[in-house]
Design a protein around this motif. Structure first.
Motif, mmCIF file in Angstrom:
data_model
loop_
_atom_site.group_PDB
_atom_site.id
_atom_site.type_symbol
_atom_site.label_atom_id
_atom_site.label_comp_id
_atom_site.label_asym_id
_atom_site.label_seq_id
_atom_site.Cartn_x
_atom_site.Cartn_y
_atom_site.Cartn_z
ATOM 1 N N GLN A 64 0.749 -1.363 0.042
ATOM 2 C CA GLN A 64 0.037 -0.040 -0.001
ATOM 3 C C GLN A 64 0.996 1.335 -0.057
ATOM 4 O O GLN A 64 0.433 2.400 -0.332
ATOM 5 N N CYS A 110 -10.750 0.419 2.864
ATOM 6 C CA CYS A 110 -9.602 0.129 2.553
ATOM 7 C C CYS A 110 -9.014 1.619 2.373
ATOM 8 O O CYS A 110 -9.502 2.257 1.709
ATOM 9 N N LEU A 111 -7.661 1.756 2.864
ATOM 10 C CA LEU A 111 -6.960 2.913 2.912
ATOM 11 C C LEU A 111 -6.621 3.181 1.270
ATOM 12 O O LEU A 111 -6.182 4.357 1.017
ATOM 13 N N HIS A 153 -7.298 -8.884 6.790
ATOM 14 C CA HIS A 153 -7.253 -7.823 5.826
ATOM 15 C C HIS A 153 -5.856 -7.555 5.373
ATOM 16 O O HIS A 153 -5.585 -7.451 4.035
ATOM 17 N N HIS A 157 -3.447 -8.224 1.561
ATOM 18 C CA HIS A 157 -2.968 -7.217 0.543
ATOM 19 C C HIS A 157 -1.618 -7.818 0.245
ATOM 20 O O HIS A 157 -1.035 -7.646 -0.897
HETATM 21 ZN ZN LIG Z 1 -6.582 -2.300 3.051
#
Ligand SMILES: [Zn+2]
Ligand SMILES: CC(C)(C)[C@H](NC(=O)Nc1cc(F)cc(F)c1)C(=O)N(CC(=O)NO)CC1CCCC1
Length: 183
Positions: A64, A110-111, A153, A157
């Motif tokens: 991310q 989600c960010l 979660h 990712h």
């Molecule tokens: Zn996320």
């Protein structure tokens, strides 16, 4: 200092890649993982979050922030501002899990996803994971409740899986038989 501009948004190829195992826990890896934890801590601090316009996050996976590394940070404070969960995990692996499932009744976000996507995301109620910590030690962690959901979660990712991949297309808001909502 990591801010929202450093957070990769869907759709981005790196979010769909299986992240690489961390082979050597060098200084750079440690500082990157610490900055991920720092983002979460800052995002839960009212003044700092306001000042830098941070979206309040409880977990973050390396892809991310554009890093092809199997590592994640979880940082959750309670309403009194006491730290409830504070983890920086390298090469995490789910070793076993409950049959029982749970879900966040309001669905997940989600960010890396700016829009709201409705629907329940079913996760295992309890998981047992192993991982390496920044001091090179092996850790075994048994998680349930919110921590289990966040860890699943974030580990998703690392495998290129987004939360909405797990929403039933036909009955998005139907809880699965036997699944209990996160209280
Ligand atoms: Zn996320
Ligand atoms: C995307 C966002 C909505 C900011 C989400 N926060 C969150 O769920 N906060 C929360 C939820 C509660 F149930 C109670 C509470 F006190 C705070 C989050 O940080 N993430 C992290 C992320 O995107 N990681 O990649 C998404 C969460 C969805 C399920 C677990 C992590």
């Amino acid at each position: 200092l990591l801010t929202m501009k450093d957070i990769v948004r869907d759709p981005a190829p790196i979010l769909r890649k299986k992240a690489a195992e961390v082979s050597e826990i060098d200084e750079e890896t440690i500082s990157q993982l610490k900055s991920m934890r720092e983002y979460l801590k800052n995002s839960q601090n009212e003044e700092i979050a306001e000042k830098y316009k941070l979206r309040s996050g409880v977990g973050l996976a390396a892809p991310q922030i554009g890093l092809d590394k199997r590592m994640l940070a979880v940082y959750i404070e309670n309403t009194e501002g006491e730290v409830e969960y504070d983890y920086m995990l390298i090469n995490p692996k789910v070793k076993s899990h409950s049959v029982a499932e749970t879900y966040m009744p309001s669905g997940e976000g989600c960010l890396s996803v700016d829009e709201n996507i409705e629907g329940l995301v079913h996760r295992y109620k309890r998981i047992r994971i192993t991982a390496t910590t920044i001091d090179g030690k092996q850790l075994e962690l048994k998680a349930k409740g919110m921590l289990a959901v966040v860890l699943q979660h974030e580990i998703d990712h690392l495998d290129g899986i987004m939360f909405y991949d797990r929403i039933d297309k036909d009955f998005p808001n139907d809880p699965k038989i036997g699944a209990e909502p996160l209280e």
